[in-house]
Design a protein around this motif. Sequence first.
Motif, PDB file in Angstrom:
ATOM      1  N   UNK A   4       0.701  -0.995   0.467  1.00  0.00           N
ATOM      2  CA  UNK A   4      -0.219   0.069  -0.407  1.00  0.00           C
ATOM      3  C   UNK A   4       1.365   1.328  -0.019  1.00  0.00           C
ATOM      4  N   UNK A   5       2.378   1.136   0.214  1.00  0.00           N
ATOM      5  CA  UNK A   5       3.164   2.383   0.455  1.00  0.00           C
ATOM      6  C   UNK A   5       4.059   2.086  -0.813  1.00  0.00           C
ATOM      7  N   UNK A   6       4.145   1.075  -1.293  1.00  0.00           N
ATOM      8  CA  UNK A   6       5.787   1.351  -2.244  1.00  0.00           C
ATOM      9  C   UNK A   6       5.082  -0.228  -3.096  1.00  0.00           C
TER      10      UNK A   6
ATOM     11  N   UNK B 217      -2.938   6.145  -0.226  1.00  0.00           N
ATOM     12  CA  UNK B 217      -2.445   4.374  -0.039  1.00  0.00           C
ATOM     13  C   UNK B 217      -2.578   4.340  -1.650  1.00  0.00           C
ATOM     14  N   UNK B 218      -1.555   3.256  -1.975  1.00  0.00           N
ATOM     15  CA  UNK B 218      -1.908   2.553  -3.106  1.00  0.00           C
ATOM     16  C   UNK B 218      -3.028   2.117  -3.706  1.00  0.00           C
TER      17      UNK B 218
ATOM     18  N   UNK C  79       8.891   3.147  -6.809  1.00  0.00           N
ATOM     19  CA  UNK C  79       8.471   4.033  -5.805  1.00  0.00           C
ATOM     20  C   UNK C  79       7.533   4.433  -4.794  1.00  0.00           C
ATOM     21  N   UNK C  80       7.292   4.981  -4.160  1.00  0.00           N
ATOM     22  CA  UNK C  80       6.287   5.200  -2.675  1.00  0.00           C
ATOM     23  C   UNK C  80       5.330   6.198  -2.743  1.00  0.00           C
ATOM     24  N   UNK C  81       4.061   5.764  -1.976  1.00  0.00           N
ATOM     25  CA  UNK C  81       3.333   6.644  -1.718  1.00  0.00           C
ATOM     26  C   UNK C  81       3.219   8.009  -1.332  1.00  0.00           C
TER      27      UNK C  81
END
Length: 340
Positions: free
Chosen positions: A117-119, A197-198, A191-193
């Motif tokens: 959800x973050x990366x 959240x992603x 990549x990061x959020x």
Amino acid sequence: MKEELDKRLSQLNNEPDVSNLARQAFDSSYAHVRNEARASRKKRKKPIYMLLTMAAALTLFTMLSLDGTVLATFNRLFSFQDRGINQVAMTSEKNGRTESATDQHVTITLEQIIAGQHKLALRFAIAGDDIQLGDVTEFNLEYRIQAKDGTYLDEFISDTKPLNGDGGLIGHRFDTYIDQKKGVTIHEILAESKDRDIPSLDGAKIHIETLQWMQGDRSQTVNGNWMLPLHTTLPNEIMRYEVSGKVGKIEVVHAVTDLTSTHVVMRVDGERYDENFFFDNVYLKDGNGMIYRIETNYQMEVMNGKTTLTFHLPYTIKDATQKIDLGIEGVDMVTMTDSE
């Protein structure tokens, strides 16, 4: 050291499982490197990239010294030395399906994907008979990731092209390896959020538009349309933490832990902080007493006498305890518990 490493490599088999001993060695190596990196930042001695190179060698050697079942998983590791991403790569079966697309006589294969959800981490292999790899010094891959509903989750394109969404993710990191013998370019993306959240990648696709190899003042560009579906079978496990007890000088707006990291948004009183202050002083202490620090860039916004930070910590769902302390040394600390 090299002779012993070569000896251990020759003894390894292709079992995909990773033992608990290997994982402990992995975590121990990363903890050592994190401490060295923090000390280096304060003393301004060793460049960070040298420490990361040392990290890779230390992690590899330590693990191979302790466990003979690791080699088959190393081809799933990413080169970014990101603890959460590589923890997933080592402790999970390869997730998703290998996908390929060919256009303009160039074939792009999505070899690996790790999505929390973050990366989001992706690895591509690019091959084409007309590509002159030579002494390539830089490689660019322009892409857009589109969700099932048509919205754009991420776009990394040149400034000459319009964005179809809001740009999506932040903190893009890239690593490229040219295999001259096989004529293949290996390109990794992490990549990061940002502030959300992603979302689920179920039904999502990545559209690759441009490839560019640079050799000094010369370059080779291939424009095309490579579309690859994104598949991941990783469980969507998360823990949401809420503040328990009093609230002081720190306000935690968001603290969510998933497979790859913990995404935190916090506000702190005051506006004037040194650039490295939060790198050196923000910490998360889990229920076992382990300390986690910011390792990548963070976002900072200042407004109305308060500073808002958005950052990721290398504390994952595999580390998660019911209670954590989140604080800034010299400022304040809050205790948080799992909200469920």
